[in-house]
Design an enzyme around this catalytic site. Structure first.
Site, PDB file in Angstrom:
ATOM      1  N   ARG A 198     -12.824   0.008   1.379  1.00 48.55           N
ATOM      2  CA  ARG A 198     -12.155  -1.032   0.602  1.00 48.55           C
ATOM      3  C   ARG A 198     -12.734  -2.407   0.955  1.00 48.55           C
ATOM      4  O   ARG A 198     -13.451  -2.546   1.936  1.00 48.55           O
ATOM      5  CB  ARG A 198     -10.646  -1.015   0.887  1.00 48.55           C
ATOM      6  CG  ARG A 198      -9.933   0.157   0.270  1.00 48.55           C
ATOM      7  CD  ARG A 198      -8.490   0.256   0.727  1.00 48.55           C
ATOM      8  NE  ARG A 198      -8.365   0.550   2.142  1.00 48.55           N
ATOM      9  CZ  ARG A 198      -7.212   0.630   2.801  1.00 48.55           C
ATOM     10  NH1 ARG A 198      -6.092   0.421   2.177  1.00 48.55           N
ATOM     11  NH2 ARG A 198      -7.190   0.909   4.086  1.00 48.55           N
TER      12      ARG A 198
ATOM     13  N   LYS B  35      -8.840  -3.900   7.069  1.00 49.76           N
ATOM     14  CA  LYS B  35      -8.406  -3.320   8.349  1.00 49.76           C
ATOM     15  C   LYS B  35      -8.437  -4.381   9.447  1.00 49.76           C
ATOM     16  O   LYS B  35      -9.084  -5.423   9.318  1.00 49.76           O
ATOM     17  CB  LYS B  35      -9.324  -2.163   8.755  1.00 49.76           C
ATOM     18  CG  LYS B  35      -9.301  -1.003   7.798  1.00 49.76           C
ATOM     19  CD  LYS B  35      -7.927  -0.424   7.596  1.00 49.76           C
ATOM     20  CE  LYS B  35      -7.581   0.656   8.586  1.00 49.76           C
ATOM     21  NZ  LYS B  35      -6.346   1.368   8.199  1.00 49.76           N
TER      22      LYS B  35
ATOM     23  N   TYR C  64      -4.501  -6.287   7.349  1.00 54.66           N
ATOM     24  CA  TYR C  64      -3.620  -5.353   8.065  1.00 54.66           C
ATOM     25  C   TYR C  64      -3.989  -5.425   9.546  1.00 54.66           C
ATOM     26  O   TYR C  64      -5.182  -5.387   9.892  1.00 54.66           O
ATOM     27  CB  TYR C  64      -3.861  -3.903   7.621  1.00 54.66           C
ATOM     28  CG  TYR C  64      -3.329  -3.555   6.253  1.00 54.66           C
ATOM     29  CD1 TYR C  64      -1.973  -3.662   5.955  1.00 54.66           C
ATOM     30  CD2 TYR C  64      -4.169  -3.059   5.263  1.00 54.66           C
ATOM     31  CE1 TYR C  64      -1.486  -3.318   4.702  1.00 54.66           C
ATOM     32  CE2 TYR C  64      -3.689  -2.711   4.010  1.00 54.66           C
ATOM     33  CZ  TYR C  64      -2.344  -2.841   3.735  1.00 54.66           C
ATOM     34  OH  TYR C  64      -1.862  -2.497   2.486  1.00 54.66           O
TER      35      TYR C  64
ATOM     36  N   HIS D 289      -1.409  -3.953  12.193  1.00 58.52           N
ATOM     37  CA  HIS D 289      -0.669  -2.884  12.892  1.00 58.52           C
ATOM     38  C   HIS D 289      -0.778  -3.069  14.404  1.00 58.52           C
ATOM     39  O   HIS D 289      -1.167  -2.164  15.139  1.00 58.52           O
ATOM     40  CB  HIS D 289      -1.162  -1.493  12.452  1.00 58.52           C
ATOM     41  CG  HIS D 289      -0.846  -1.206  11.014  1.00 58.52           C
ATOM     42  ND1 HIS D 289       0.429  -0.947  10.569  1.00 58.52           N
ATOM     43  CD2 HIS D 289      -1.642  -1.177   9.912  1.00 58.52           C
ATOM     44  CE1 HIS D 289       0.405  -0.763   9.248  1.00 58.52           C
ATOM     45  NE2 HIS D 289      -0.833  -0.898   8.830  1.00 58.52           N
TER      46      HIS D 289
ATOM     47  N   GLU E 293       1.117  -6.077   6.795  1.00 56.37           N
ATOM     48  CA  GLU E 293       2.189  -5.073   6.869  1.00 56.37           C
ATOM     49  C   GLU E 293       3.560  -5.666   7.197  1.00 56.37           C
ATOM     50  O   GLU E 293       4.569  -4.987   7.023  1.00 56.37           O
ATOM     51  CB  GLU E 293       1.848  -3.972   7.888  1.00 56.37           C
ATOM     52  CG  GLU E 293       1.813  -4.377   9.354  1.00 56.37           C
ATOM     53  CD  GLU E 293       0.478  -4.958   9.784  1.00 56.37           C
ATOM     54  OE1 GLU E 293      -0.393  -5.193   8.926  1.00 56.37           O
ATOM     55  OE2 GLU E 293       0.298  -5.189  11.003  1.00 56.37           O
TER      56      GLU E 293
ATOM     57  N   ASP F 276       1.531   9.394   9.066  1.00 59.59           N
ATOM     58  CA  ASP F 276       1.283   8.177   9.856  1.00 59.59           C
ATOM     59  C   ASP F 276       2.497   7.775  10.681  1.00 59.59           C
ATOM     60  O   ASP F 276       2.392   6.931  11.565  1.00 59.59           O
ATOM     61  CB  ASP F 276       0.809   7.026   8.964  1.00 59.59           C
ATOM     62  CG  ASP F 276       1.805   6.673   7.874  1.00 59.59           C
ATOM     63  OD1 ASP F 276       2.664   7.519   7.545  1.00 59.59           O
ATOM     64  OD2 ASP F 276       1.739   5.559   7.355  1.00 59.59           O
TER      65      ASP F 276
HETATM   66  N1  LIG Z   1      -0.778   9.120   4.641  1.00 62.78           N
HETATM   67  C1  LIG Z   1      -1.014   7.981   4.009  1.00 62.78           C
HETATM   68  O1  LIG Z   1      -2.153   7.668   3.671  1.00 62.78           O
HETATM   69  C2  LIG Z   1       0.124   7.074   3.678  1.00 62.78           C
HETATM   70  C3  LIG Z   1      -0.060   6.023   2.761  1.00 62.78           C
HETATM   71  C4  LIG Z   1       1.049   5.235   2.426  1.00 62.78           C
HETATM   72  C5  LIG Z   1       2.310   5.496   3.008  1.00 62.78           C
HETATM   73  N2  LIG Z   1       2.427   6.527   3.916  1.00 62.78           N
HETATM   74  C6  LIG Z   1       3.719   6.873   4.540  1.00 62.78           C
HETATM   75  O2  LIG Z   1       4.551   7.553   3.609  1.00 62.78           O
HETATM   76  C7  LIG Z   1       5.897   7.485   4.078  1.00 62.78           C
HETATM   77  C8  LIG Z   1       6.837   7.117   2.946  1.00 62.78           C
HETATM   78  O3  LIG Z   1       6.599   5.777   2.555  1.00 62.78           O
HETATM   79  P1  LIG Z   1       7.417   5.055   1.381  1.00 62.78           P
HETATM   80  O4  LIG Z   1       6.694   3.795   1.105  1.00 62.78           O
HETATM   81  O5  LIG Z   1       7.685   5.993   0.267  1.00 62.78           O
HETATM   82  O6  LIG Z   1       8.801   4.729   2.131  1.00 62.78           O
HETATM   83  P2  LIG Z   1      10.177   4.325   1.437  1.00 62.78           P
HETATM   84  O7  LIG Z   1      10.957   3.603   2.471  1.00 62.78           O
HETATM   85  O8  LIG Z   1       9.938   3.708   0.108  1.00 62.78           O
HETATM   86  O9  LIG Z   1      10.887   5.742   1.140  1.00 62.78           O
HETATM   87  C9  LIG Z   1      11.332   6.588   2.161  1.00 62.78           C
HETATM   88  C10 LIG Z   1      12.497   7.404   1.607  1.00 62.78           C
HETATM   89  O10 LIG Z   1      12.806   8.411   2.572  1.00 62.78           O
HETATM   90  C11 LIG Z   1      14.200   8.619   2.482  1.00 62.78           C
HETATM   91  N3  LIG Z   1      14.663   9.411   3.625  1.00 62.78           N
HETATM   92  C12 LIG Z   1      14.927   9.008   4.892  1.00 62.78           C
HETATM   93  N4  LIG Z   1      15.362  10.063   5.629  1.00 62.78           N
HETATM   94  C13 LIG Z   1      15.348  11.137   4.801  1.00 62.78           C
HETATM   95  C14 LIG Z   1      15.685  12.499   4.948  1.00 62.78           C
HETATM   96  N5  LIG Z   1      16.147  12.982   6.112  1.00 62.78           N
HETATM   97  N6  LIG Z   1      15.542  13.323   3.895  1.00 62.78           N
HETATM   98  C15 LIG Z   1      15.095  12.853   2.715  1.00 62.78           C
HETATM   99  N7  LIG Z   1      14.769  11.575   2.499  1.00 62.78           N
HETATM  100  C16 LIG Z   1      14.905  10.733   3.528  1.00 62.78           C
HETATM  101  C17 LIG Z   1      14.763   7.209   2.379  1.00 62.78           C
HETATM  102  O11 LIG Z   1      16.106   7.214   1.921  1.00 62.78           O
HETATM  103  C18 LIG Z   1      13.779   6.584   1.401  1.00 62.78           C
HETATM  104  O12 LIG Z   1      14.219   6.717   0.049  1.00 62.78           O
HETATM  105  C19 LIG Z   1       5.872   6.468   5.236  1.00 62.78           C
HETATM  106  O13 LIG Z   1       5.826   7.168   6.457  1.00 62.78           O
HETATM  107  C20 LIG Z   1       4.574   5.737   5.014  1.00 62.78           C
HETATM  108  O14 LIG Z   1       4.074   5.152   6.204  1.00 62.78           O
HETATM  109  C21 LIG Z   1       1.354   7.288   4.250  1.00 62.78           C
END
Ligand SMILES: NC(=O)c1ccc[n+]([C@@H]2O[C@H](COP(=O)([O-])OP(=O)(O)OC[C@H]3O[C@@H](n4cnc5c(N)ncnc54)[C@H](O)[C@@H]3O)[C@@H](O)[C@H]2O)c1
Length: 377
Positions: A15, A75, A94, A96, A118, A270
Site C-alpha cells: 500500500r 505502516k 498506523y 500500533h 488507529e 489479529d
Molecule cells: N485479519 C485482518 O486482516 C483484519 C482486518 C481488519 C480487521 N480485523 C479484525 O476483525 C475483527 C472485527 O473487527 P470489526 O471492525 O468488525 O469490529 P466491530 O467492533 O465493528 O464488530 C465486532 C462485533 O463483535 C460482536 N461481538 C462481541 N462479542 C461477541 C460474541 N461473543 N459473539 C458474537 N459477536 C460478538 C460485537 O457486538 C460487535 O458487533 C477485529 O478483531 C479486527 O481487529 C482483522
C-alpha cells in the site's frame, strides 16, 4: 506544508499513503508533496501519474524524510527508518505502539510527533481509520472462503450460491460489526444461506432490517454455535471486544462435529482469534488443516488487495491530512477532538494512556502538548 510519502519497506506491504488524487488535493491547497520514486507501484500507481498530479518525485527515502514536515505512511516506521526521523517531524500513519515496545522508545527518543491512524476516534467511539480495513477484510473473507471451499484447495467442494435445483452453501458469521456486516453482504449477494450471530440485540435488529432475505440473525451463545457449526460450510470469525483478546467461540472439540472440508476464516486473528485452533498465517501460506477443517487465518488480509486497500485507506485519511497540512498539527488537533485522540507520542512525551500503561511509561495529558484553546469571543 511540505508533505513526504516514502515507499513502504515493511515486508509484503504494497500500500501507499497517498494516491495521485490525494496529491492533487493537497497541491491544489498550496502544499508541496514529495513522493519517493516507485512508492505507488505496488498499488498500481505510476511515478508519471504522481508527477501529473503535481508531486515532486524524490529518489531516496533519505531525501523524503530529510525535506518533509509531515510524513504520511501506511505502516509504522521500521528500525532502518528511525534515524531518518527528525525532532518535531509529524508522522501520520498506523503505529500500533502497544504491540511493539522498541518502536515506542525510538519515537520518544526521536522527539517526533506521532499521530496514529488507529486511535483517531469519532464522538460515537468509532475508529474512522480502522473501518476501511475492516470493510476490506470482511468482503475478502467470503471471497477467500469461497475459494478454499473448492475441492482442489481441500474444501468441501461446494459452490456458495448453489445452482437451480441444488441448495446454496451455509455461511455462519460470528460478530455483526463492520467485518461481519460486509461479509454477510458479500455472502448474501452470492446467494448463500447466511446466519449472523452477535451478542448485541440492538445490532441484530439493525441487521435484520437492512439485510436481504437470505440473511438470518441470531443471538451468539455456546449452545447455538455448537448446533450451527455442524451444518455450516463456511464460518467467518468477526468478533471484537475492544481492548481485549477475542473470546474462543469455536473450541477445539467442535471441529470434530463439523463436516470435512468446512472452511474457517478467522478475521479476528489479529486479536488472538475467536477460533481456539487459530494461529496467524501469511498470504504466502494462508491455510492449514486440523481435523479435516480448513483454517484461513491471515493477519493482514487487506495486504492482498493493495489497490482497493490503498484507495479505501486514503479516502479516510485525506480529510485529516488536509486539516493537518492546512493548520499545522497543533491547531488541527486543538480544533478537532478526533485528531487529538490520534496523538500518541509528542516531543518525547507519551500522551496516549493505553501506550503508557502498556509499558509502564510516564503519561502526560495531551493538553500539555497543545496550544491553549483560542478564546471564543
Ligand atoms: N485479519 C485482518 O486482516 C483484519 C482486518 C481488519 C480487521 N480485523 C479484525 O476483525 C475483527 C472485527 O473487527 P470489526 O471492525 O468488525 O469490529 P466491530 O467492533 O465493528 O464488530 C465486532 C462485533 O463483535 C460482536 N461481538 C462481541 N462479542 C461477541 C460474541 N461473543 N459473539 C458474537 N459477536 C460478538 C460485537 O457486538 C460487535 O458487533 C477485529 O478483531 C479486527 O481487529 C482483522
Amino acid at each position: 506544508m511540505i508533505i513526504g510519502v516514502p515507499k513502504e519497506i515493511k515486508n509484503n506491504e504494497n500500500r501507499v499513503a497517498l494516491t495521485p488524487a490525494g496529491v492533487s488535493e493537497l497541491v491544489k491547497r498550496g502544499h508541496t508533496v514529495q513522493v519517493q520514486r516507485t512508492a505507488g507501484e505496488g498499488s498500481g500507481f505510476s511515478d508519471a501519474e504522481y508527477e501529473a498530479a503535481g508531486a515532486r518525485m524524490l529518489a531516496s527515502i533519505e531525501d523524503v524524510y530529510g525535506a518533509s514536515e509531515m510524513i504520511m505512511k501506511v505502516k509504522e516506521p521500521i528500525e532502518s527508518e528511525y534515524n531518518l526521523i527528525r525532532e518535531g517531524q509529524l508522522l501520520f500513519t498506523y503505529f500500533h505502539f502497544a504491540s511493539y515496545e522498541p518502536l515506542t522508545h525510538a519515537m520518544i527518543e526521536r522527539k517526533a510527533i506521532c499521530l496514529a491512524y488507529e486511535t483517531v476516534e469519532r464522538a460515537d467511539r468509532s475508529l474512522p481509520l480502522l473501518i476501511p480495513m475492516s470493510e476490506v477484510a470482511g468482503r475478502m473473507s467470503i471471497q477467500e472462503g469461497a475459494k478454499y471451499l473448492e475441492k482442489p484447495l481441500k474444501g468441501r467442494g461446494i459452490l456458495l450460491g448453489g445452482v437451480p435445483g441444488v441448495p446454496p452453501a451455509k455461511v455462519l458469521i460470528l460478530g455483526g460489526g463492520i467485518v461481519g456486516t460486509q461479509a454477510a453482504k458479500m455472502a448474501a449477494g452470492l446467494g448463500a444461506d447466511v446466519t449472523i450471530l452477535d451478542i448485541n440485540l440492538f445490532r441484530l435488529r439493525e441487521l435484520s432490517d437492512i439485510m436481504p432475505a437470505n440473511v438470518k440473525t441470531g443471538m451468539s451463545n455456546e449452545y447455538t454455535i455448537r448446533e450451527l457449526v455442524k451444518t455450516s460450510d463456511l464460518i467467518v470469525g468477526a468478533v471484537l471486544i475492544p481492548g481485549a483478546k477475542a473470546p474462543h467461540l469455536i473450541t477445539r472439540d467442535m471441529l470434530r462435529t463439523m463436516r470435512p472440508g468446512t472452511v474457517l476464516v478467522d478475521v479476528a486473528v489479529d486479536q488472538g482469534g475467536c477460533i481456539e485452533t487459530c494461529k496467524p498465517t501469511t498470504h504466502e501460506d494462508p491455510t492449514y488443516i486440523i481435523d479435516d477443517v480448513v483454517h484461513y487465518c491471515v493477519a493482514n488480509m487487506p495486504g492482498a488487495v493493495p489497490y482497493t486497500s490503498t484507495l479505501a485507506l486514503t479516502n479516510a485519511t485525506l480529510p485529516y491530512a488536509i486539516q493537518l497540512a492546512g493548520k499545522g498539527w497543533q491547531k488541527a488537533c486543538t480544533d478537532n477532538p478526533e485528531l487529538r485522540l490520534g496523538l500518541n507520542v509528542v516531543n518525547g512525551k507519551v500522551v496516549y494512556r493505553g501506550v503508557a500503561e502498556a509499558f509502564g511509561l510516564p503519561y502526560d495529558e495531551v493538553g500539555t502538548v497543545l496550544q491553549p484553546a483560542t478564546a471564543v469571543a
